[in-house]
Design a protein around this motif. Structure first.
Motif, PDB file in Angstrom:
ATOM      1  N   ASN A 121       0.844  -1.194   0.000  1.00 56.06           N
ATOM      2  CA  ASN A 121       0.000   0.000   0.000  1.00 56.06           C
ATOM      3  C   ASN A 121       0.885   1.253   0.000  1.00 56.06           C
ATOM      4  OD1 ASN A 121       0.718   0.658   2.754  1.00 56.06           O
ATOM      5  ND2 ASN A 121      -0.731  -0.919   3.413  1.00 56.06           N
ATOM      6  N   HIS A 122       0.253   2.400  -0.117  1.00 54.71           N
ATOM      7  CA  HIS A 122       1.005   3.656  -0.223  1.00 54.71           C
ATOM      8  C   HIS A 122       1.830   3.940   1.032  1.00 54.71           C
ATOM      9  CE1 HIS A 122       2.037   7.499  -1.903  1.00 54.71           C
ATOM     10  NE2 HIS A 122       1.673   8.095  -0.776  1.00 54.71           N
ATOM     11  N   GLN A 142       5.846   4.513   1.099  1.00 53.95           N
ATOM     12  CA  GLN A 142       6.511   5.684   1.680  1.00 53.95           C
ATOM     13  C   GLN A 142       7.548   5.267   2.715  1.00 53.95           C
ATOM     14  OE1 GLN A 142       2.955   7.887   2.922  1.00 53.95           O
ATOM     15  NE2 GLN A 142       3.578   9.504   1.504  1.00 53.95           N
TER      16      GLN A 142
END
Length: 109
Positions: free
Chosen positions: A45-46, A50
């Motif tokens: 996922n994002h 990150q």
């Protein structure tokens, strides 16, 4: 690179030029379509993306031994992470403190 006043150095504002360029080259390579399966193994996922990028950048930037500011910041994070009272510095929730301490130590570079 900085002393030679190369466009690459200017692109990175004359700061950690080789390191920043290495991150950019590696990241662009990882983002190529042929590495889609590898990326799926690294993050899902994002937020994980990150976090992974942060770890990559921190690890590579830690190799810049010439930057005095980075060195000072690194020493400051080290002192904060491994201070005798690191586990009790103004936190009351021990599970939160433990996770924060673990994250701080894991990203010490």
């Amino acid at each position: 690179l900085i002393k030679e006043d190369l466009p690459l150095a200017q692109h990175y504002n004359n700061k950690s030029v080789a390191e920043q360029n290495s991150v950019d080259v590696a990241w662009n390579l990882l983002m190529e379509p042929r590495f889609k399966s590898l990326r799926a193994c690294i993050y899902s996922n994002h937020q994980e993306l990150q976090r992974f990028r942060q770890l990559v950048v921190n690890a590579v930037m830690a190799t810049d031994v010439m930057d005095k500011e980075l060195g000072a910041a690194r020493r400051q994070r080290w002192d904060r992470a491994f201070a005798v009272n690191a586990a009790t510095d103004s936190h009351t929730d021990s599970s939160k403190t433990s996770k924060e301490d673990m994250n701080r130590k894991a990203t010490i570079v």
